[in-house]
Design a protein around this motif. Sequence first.
Motif, PDB file in Angstrom:
ATOM      1  N   ILE A   1       4.201  12.793 -15.026  1.00 19.35           N
ATOM      2  CA  ILE A   1       4.545  12.247 -16.286  1.00 19.35           C
ATOM      3  C   ILE A   1       3.517  13.324 -17.044  1.00 19.35           C
ATOM      4  O   ILE A   1       3.969  13.677 -18.029  1.00 19.35           O
ATOM      5  CB  ILE A   1       4.371  11.009 -16.721  1.00 19.35           C
ATOM      6  N   ILE A   2       2.533  13.065 -15.905  1.00 12.91           N
ATOM      7  CA  ILE A   2       1.446  14.338 -17.293  1.00 12.91           C
ATOM      8  C   ILE A   2       2.339  15.762 -16.990  1.00 12.91           C
ATOM      9  O   ILE A   2       1.886  15.943 -17.891  1.00 12.91           O
ATOM     10  CB  ILE A   2       0.426  13.976 -16.325  1.00 12.91           C
ATOM     11  N   ASN A   3       2.979  16.158 -15.694  1.00  9.79           N
ATOM     12  CA  ASN A   3       3.167  17.861 -16.070  1.00  9.79           C
ATOM     13  C   ASN A   3       4.627  17.651 -17.147  1.00  9.79           C
ATOM     14  O   ASN A   3       4.421  18.601 -17.407  1.00  9.79           O
ATOM     15  CB  ASN A   3       4.072  17.968 -15.197  1.00  9.79           C
ATOM     16  N   VAL A   4       5.523  16.915 -16.474  1.00 13.35           N
ATOM     17  CA  VAL A   4       6.370  17.172 -18.450  1.00 13.35           C
ATOM     18  C   VAL A   4       5.851  16.916 -19.442  1.00 13.35           C
ATOM     19  O   VAL A   4       5.849  17.868 -19.919  1.00 13.35           O
ATOM     20  CB  VAL A   4       7.029  15.895 -17.942  1.00 13.35           C
ATOM     21  N   SER A   5       4.723  15.839 -19.681  1.00 17.92           N
ATOM     22  CA  SER A   5       3.577  15.925 -21.151  1.00 17.92           C
ATOM     23  C   SER A   5       3.021  17.427 -21.152  1.00 17.92           C
ATOM     24  O   SER A   5       3.143  18.019 -22.408  1.00 17.92           O
ATOM     25  CB  SER A   5       3.331  14.808 -20.794  1.00 17.92           C
ATOM     26  N   MET A   6       2.628  17.902 -20.823  1.00 12.26           N
ATOM     27  CA  MET A   6       2.663  19.230 -20.640  1.00 12.26           C
ATOM     28  C   MET A   6       2.884  20.851 -21.084  1.00 12.26           C
ATOM     29  O   MET A   6       2.986  21.233 -21.895  1.00 12.26           O
ATOM     30  CB  MET A   6       0.952  19.638 -19.227  1.00 12.26           C
ATOM     31  N   VAL A   7       3.992  20.115 -20.200  1.00 12.28           N
ATOM     32  CA  VAL A   7       5.004  20.908 -20.743  1.00 12.28           C
ATOM     33  C   VAL A   7       5.635  21.444 -22.219  1.00 12.28           C
ATOM     34  O   VAL A   7       6.159  21.766 -22.912  1.00 12.28           O
ATOM     35  CB  VAL A   7       6.449  21.237 -19.307  1.00 12.28           C
ATOM     36  N   LEU A   8       6.075  20.107 -21.881  1.00  6.61           N
ATOM     37  CA  LEU A   8       6.349  20.102 -23.935  1.00  6.61           C
ATOM     38  C   LEU A   8       5.736  20.539 -24.430  1.00  6.61           C
ATOM     39  O   LEU A   8       5.212  21.083 -25.645  1.00  6.61           O
ATOM     40  CB  LEU A   8       7.092  19.154 -23.992  1.00  6.61           C
ATOM     41  N   PHE A   9       4.137  20.241 -24.635  1.00  6.40           N
ATOM     42  CA  PHE A   9       3.405  20.226 -25.353  1.00  6.40           C
ATOM     43  C   PHE A   9       3.146  21.833 -25.859  1.00  6.40           C
ATOM     44  O   PHE A   9       2.989  21.910 -26.980  1.00  6.40           O
ATOM     45  CB  PHE A   9       1.933  19.418 -24.772  1.00  6.40           C
ATOM     46  N   GLU A  10       2.948  22.743 -24.373  1.00  8.23           N
ATOM     47  CA  GLU A  10       1.986  23.706 -24.147  1.00  8.23           C
ATOM     48  C   GLU A  10       3.738  24.463 -24.728  1.00  8.23           C
ATOM     49  O   GLU A  10       3.150  25.978 -25.579  1.00  8.23           O
ATOM     50  CB  GLU A  10       1.984  24.122 -23.196  1.00  8.23           C
ATOM     51  N   LYS A  11       5.098  24.066 -25.208  1.00 15.69           N
ATOM     52  CA  LYS A  11       6.019  24.597 -25.390  1.00 15.69           C
ATOM     53  C   LYS A  11       5.589  25.025 -26.381  1.00 15.69           C
ATOM     54  O   LYS A  11       6.859  25.689 -27.454  1.00 15.69           O
ATOM     55  CB  LYS A  11       7.169  24.482 -24.582  1.00 15.69           C
ATOM     56  N   ASN A  12       6.602  23.316 -27.224  1.00 17.11           N
ATOM     57  CA  ASN A  12       5.769  23.575 -29.222  1.00 17.11           C
ATOM     58  C   ASN A  12       4.446  23.938 -29.558  1.00 17.11           C
ATOM     59  O   ASN A  12       5.188  24.834 -30.494  1.00 17.11           O
ATOM     60  CB  ASN A  12       5.827  22.030 -29.327  1.00 17.11           C
ATOM     61  N   GLN A  13       3.502  24.870 -28.701  1.00 14.92           N
ATOM     62  CA  GLN A  13       2.475  25.609 -28.777  1.00 14.92           C
ATOM     63  C   GLN A  13       2.674  26.745 -29.039  1.00 14.92           C
ATOM     64  O   GLN A  13       2.510  27.543 -29.885  1.00 14.92           O
ATOM     65  CB  GLN A  13       1.563  24.915 -27.906  1.00 14.92           C
TER      66      GLN A  13
ATOM     67  N   MET B   1       0.634  -1.042   0.247  1.00 12.80           N
ATOM     68  CA  MET B   1      -0.112   0.170   0.121  1.00 12.80           C
ATOM     69  C   MET B   1       0.310   1.567  -0.183  1.00 12.80           C
ATOM     70  O   MET B   1       0.301   1.825  -0.348  1.00 12.80           O
ATOM     71  CB  MET B   1      -1.218   0.376   1.023  1.00 12.80           C
ATOM     72  N   ILE B   2       2.063   0.864   0.282  1.00 18.64           N
ATOM     73  CA  ILE B   2       3.272   2.061   0.539  1.00 18.64           C
ATOM     74  C   ILE B   2       3.502   2.946  -0.888  1.00 18.64           C
ATOM     75  O   ILE B   2       3.920   3.862  -1.109  1.00 18.64           O
ATOM     76  CB  ILE B   2       3.874   1.868   1.302  1.00 18.64           C
ATOM     77  N   TRP B   3       3.066   2.005  -1.976  1.00 18.06           N
ATOM     78  CA  TRP B   3       3.892   2.669  -3.539  1.00 18.06           C
ATOM     79  C   TRP B   3       2.770   3.107  -4.011  1.00 18.06           C
ATOM     80  O   TRP B   3       3.090   3.680  -5.097  1.00 18.06           O
ATOM     81  CB  TRP B   3       3.926   1.337  -4.246  1.00 18.06           C
ATOM     82  N   ILE B   4       1.519   2.932  -3.640  1.00 17.43           N
ATOM     83  CA  ILE B   4       0.374   3.766  -4.347  1.00 17.43           C
ATOM     84  C   ILE B   4       0.242   5.409  -4.564  1.00 17.43           C
ATOM     85  O   ILE B   4       0.329   5.396  -5.654  1.00 17.43           O
ATOM     86  CB  ILE B   4      -0.814   3.223  -3.864  1.00 17.43           C
ATOM     87  N   PRO B   5       0.865   5.907  -2.949  1.00 16.60           N
ATOM     88  CA  PRO B   5       1.210   6.770  -3.145  1.00 16.60           C
ATOM     89  C   PRO B   5       2.388   7.848  -3.855  1.00 16.60           C
ATOM     90  O   PRO B   5       2.488   8.521  -4.979  1.00 16.60           O
ATOM     91  CB  PRO B   5       1.277   7.685  -1.674  1.00 16.60           C
ATOM     92  N   ILE B   6       3.899   6.668  -3.946  1.00 14.26           N
ATOM     93  CA  ILE B   6       4.475   7.552  -5.096  1.00 14.26           C
ATOM     94  C   ILE B   6       3.694   6.576  -6.506  1.00 14.26           C
ATOM     95  O   ILE B   6       4.423   7.516  -7.375  1.00 14.26           O
ATOM     96  CB  ILE B   6       5.535   6.195  -4.725  1.00 14.26           C
ATOM     97  N   PHE B   7       3.581   6.026  -6.636  1.00 13.55           N
ATOM     98  CA  PHE B   7       3.254   5.402  -7.992  1.00 13.55           C
ATOM     99  C   PHE B   7       1.952   6.982  -8.428  1.00 13.55           C
ATOM    100  O   PHE B   7       2.506   7.000  -9.740  1.00 13.55           O
ATOM    101  CB  PHE B   7       1.872   4.471  -7.817  1.00 13.55           C
ATOM    102  N   VAL B   8       1.276   7.469  -7.913  1.00 12.17           N
ATOM    103  CA  VAL B   8       0.597   8.719  -7.590  1.00 12.17           C
ATOM    104  C   VAL B   8       1.666   9.764  -8.620  1.00 12.17           C
ATOM    105  O   VAL B   8       0.886  10.937  -9.136  1.00 12.17           O
ATOM    106  CB  VAL B   8      -0.476   9.208  -7.303  1.00 12.17           C
ATOM    107  N   TRP B   9       2.145  10.080  -7.178  1.00 10.44           N
ATOM    108  CA  TRP B   9       3.191  11.250  -7.773  1.00 10.44           C
ATOM    109  C   TRP B   9       3.672  10.893  -9.330  1.00 10.44           C
ATOM    110  O   TRP B   9       4.275  11.930  -9.939  1.00 10.44           O
ATOM    111  CB  TRP B   9       4.265  11.513  -6.272  1.00 10.44           C
ATOM    112  N   PHE B  10       4.323   9.955  -9.647  1.00  7.28           N
ATOM    113  CA  PHE B  10       5.408   9.359 -10.699  1.00  7.28           C
ATOM    114  C   PHE B  10       4.497  10.233 -12.020  1.00  7.28           C
ATOM    115  O   PHE B  10       4.826  10.593 -13.215  1.00  7.28           O
ATOM    116  CB  PHE B  10       5.284   8.292 -10.507  1.00  7.28           C
ATOM    117  N   LEU B  11       2.879   9.823 -11.825  1.00  6.46           N
ATOM    118  CA  LEU B  11       2.216   9.949 -12.646  1.00  6.46           C
ATOM    119  C   LEU B  11       1.276  10.846 -12.515  1.00  6.46           C
ATOM    120  O   LEU B  11       1.908  12.002 -14.215  1.00  6.46           O
ATOM    121  CB  LEU B  11       1.020   9.097 -12.689  1.00  6.46           C
ATOM    122  N   ALA B  12       1.729  11.972 -11.831  1.00 10.21           N
ATOM    123  CA  ALA B  12       1.639  13.093 -12.233  1.00 10.21           C
ATOM    124  C   ALA B  12       2.661  13.916 -12.685  1.00 10.21           C
ATOM    125  O   ALA B  12       2.694  15.130 -13.349  1.00 10.21           O
ATOM    126  CB  ALA B  12       1.325  13.532 -10.390  1.00 10.21           C
TER     127      ALA B  12
END
Length: 110
Positions: free
Chosen positions: A14-26, A1-12
Amino acid sequence: MIWIPIFVWFLALIINVSMVLFEKNQAYRVVQNANRIVSTGYMQTEEEVEDYIRERIAHIAPSATINTTIADGTVTSVVAYRVTELLLPQKMTDLANIWINISSEHFMEY
């Protein structure tokens, strides 16, 4: 159960890096389009270019600094904004004190 917050943080992360790169290209596409419009003669002044860019990236970076120079047969536009304007959970803002700098230069064709 301790890995769930780590997984959610890691997923967030990844989403943030993807958004930053997408918006930079826009934003880069907007800067290139503005410079192309100036280089073909449809806009004449630096203020017109800066207003064009500011209007089209307002949803990405409302407090971006925009500087356009028309000199020696070239038009150069530079846009700078903070990554923190794009991050989803505001808890990550302390981790990302990073500036995005976008620059584009085109020769005048007219």
